[in-house]
Scaffold this active site. Structure first.
Site, short mmCIF file in Angstrom:
data_model
loop_
_atom_site.label_atom_id
_atom_site.label_comp_id
_atom_site.label_asym_id
_atom_site.label_seq_id
_atom_site.Cartn_x
_atom_site.Cartn_y
_atom_site.Cartn_z
N ASP A 42 28.39 65.04 16.78
CA ASP A 42 29.01 64.06 15.89
C ASP A 42 28.08 63.55 14.79
OD1 ASP A 42 30.95 62.51 14.81
OD2 ASP A 42 31.10 61.10 16.46
N HIS A 45 28.55 60.26 10.99
CA HIS A 45 28.22 58.85 11.12
C HIS A 45 27.43 58.41 9.89
CE1 HIS A 45 29.43 57.34 15.03
NE2 HIS A 45 28.98 58.42 15.63
N TYR A 90 21.94 55.44 14.46
CA TYR A 90 22.49 56.77 14.21
C TYR A 90 21.46 57.70 13.56
CZ TYR A 90 27.06 54.67 15.14
OH TYR A 90 28.12 54.03 15.72
N ARG A 162 37.45 50.14 26.85
CA ARG A 162 36.43 49.47 26.03
C ARG A 162 37.06 49.16 24.68
NH1 ARG A 162 32.18 52.22 22.77
NH2 ARG A 162 33.04 54.12 23.68
N TYR A 164 36.73 47.95 20.85
CA TYR A 164 35.95 47.65 19.66
C TYR A 164 36.56 46.43 18.97
CZ TYR A 164 33.67 52.25 19.95
OH TYR A 164 32.94 53.35 20.33
N ASP A 193 33.12 45.48 22.30
CA ASP A 193 32.05 46.20 21.60
C ASP A 193 32.05 45.77 20.13
OD1 ASP A 193 30.28 47.97 20.45
OD2 ASP A 193 30.99 49.69 21.61
N GLU A 219 28.99 44.12 24.10
CA GLU A 219 28.07 45.15 23.65
C GLU A 219 27.73 44.96 22.17
OE1 GLU A 219 28.38 49.13 25.56
OE2 GLU A 219 30.49 48.59 25.76
N HIS A 244 22.59 49.62 23.12
CA HIS A 244 22.15 51.01 23.12
C HIS A 244 20.63 51.08 22.99
CE1 HIS A 244 26.28 50.85 21.64
NE2 HIS A 244 26.43 52.09 22.07
#
Length: 389
Positions: A42, A45, A90, A162, A164, A193, A219, A244
């Protein structure tokens, strides 16, 4: 056994939302006829730049060809010197290192005729509880669409979700209210999140507003690398805070400042299975829990995370890898499997990651490069093809 060649193939696989995510499939060949596969997952981003595949292939061949694939630590050090940590969520150098490291693990485990989980120390579980993502609301009319997603996925066995949040709190609240009214205790919201969209004070205000509904954790409730902001949310809310791990310097600061309760660990963001294991071990020493995060990988990347998760003693929260359920296709002959809301660790009877490339599917989704085209910032943030602003 020596590495003899490398092939990188870019595929663009649409999600069910219409957004096309580009991934790089890695094939590492040896002079003994074995091939290891990995996935740089991916690349679609922010930040808004792409990688030149021809240059990347040339650089990686210079690093890898002629090397012993079992020299994992040394090759990871070499890769890190060429694609260093940049302390950014990212960072695409981490994506690159992750794909190569997964292919090396797959190759080494195949050479030893064992699953990657056994190569990493042995599995202590064969399935991992996961949640399904509900993407961020920008408009109130999206609420009913997302409740329909919960309805559909619950029928398929996914009972943890989850959410967002942070762009439209009215819609976020309407969604949580609708889920509670329709599904009650049959559905669990794992987390809110925030994805670093809000400062910690705004996130804390949103958490308090939405606390009338049941969720387990929050998160990324502060901008990237705002360790004090994370700590403030942790101290001032009743919910554990997860973040993260995207560099060891960042993890060190989170530990030093006691900013989080739960480390969200994903090979894609920390730069491979080797680094992810180190991050999980650091969390274990500090008495912190872990969950497996995701950028929404295809089956190869998801299989790598499943093998990793199966070996972790402090994987004590519901994890995130459901990428293969979000895409309309894949590039392997048999995708990873989910059962009753669990990701099954593949390949118990197969060496390596347990994945086999499907050349016809690769040709179906092959694209020439990683360039962006007309993708907007809103699409990148919300992972949709919507053009509404």
């Amino acid at each position: 056994m020596k590495l003899s060649d490398l092939r990188l193939t870019v595929v663009g696989v649409p999600r069910s939302t219409g957004f096309v995510s580009k991934h790089v499939i890695v094939e590492l060949m040896t002079d003994e006829g074995l091939t290891g596969i990995g996935e740089m997952s991916d690349f679609s981003h922010l930040p808004y730049y792409s990688i030149d595949l021809k240059d990347l292939t040339t650089v990686l061949k210079g690093i890898l060809i002629g090397q012993n694939p079992f020299q994992l630590s040394r090759m990871n050090m070499e890769l890190k010197s060429h694609f260093p940590e940049a302390n950014f969520y990212y960072e695409k150098g981490n994506f690159i290192r992750n794909g190569i490291d997964a292919a090396l693990h797959d190759l080494c485990a195949k050479a030893l005729n064992m699953p990657v989980s056994e190569f990493m120390g042995g599995a202590i579980q064969q399935k991992i509880k996961v949640c399904f993502p509900i993407f961020r609301h920008r408009f109130m009319e999206e609420v009913e669409e997302n409740i329909a997603v919960v309805r559909q996925r619950l029928e398929q066995g996914f009972d943890v979700f989850r959410l967002y949040v942070g762009k439209n709190l009215d819609a976020d609240e309407a969604f949580l209210d609708g889920v509670q009214r329709e599904f009650g205790s049959r559905v669990k919201i794992k987390s809110l999140d925030f994805s670093h969209l809000l400062d910690w004070k705004a996130s804390l205000k949103a958490i308090r507003r939405l606390s009338a509904y049941d969720f387990e954790m929050v998160e990324s409730p502060a901008p990237q690398n705002d360790f004090e902001g994370l700590r403030q949310v942790r101290m001032k809310s009743d919910y554990p805070v997860s973040e993260h791990v995207w560099s060891f310097r960042q993890q060190h600061e989170m530990l030093r400042q006691d900013s989080v309760d739960i480390f969200n660990i994903s090979p894609i963001f920390i730069g491979g299975l080797t680094s992810a294991r180190k991050a999980a071990a650091a969390a274990e020493v500090a008495g912190k829990g872990c969950l497996l995060g995701t950028t929404q990988e295809l089956s190869i990347g998801t299989a790598a995370m499943a093998h990793l998760g199966s070996t972790l003693v402090n994987l004590n929260y519901t994890s995130d890898p459901t990428g293969p359920e979000l895409y309309v296709g894949d590039v392997v002959k048999e995708a990873v499997r989910y059962e009753d809301g669990y990701l099954l660790v593949p390949g118990a009877d197969k060496p390596g990651l347990g994945m086999e490339l499907d050349l016809e599917k690769i040709e179906q989704y092959r694209v020439p490069d990683l360039s962006w085209g007309a993708v907007s910032v809103h699409q990148l943030q919300d992972r949709t093809s919507q053009t509404k602003q």
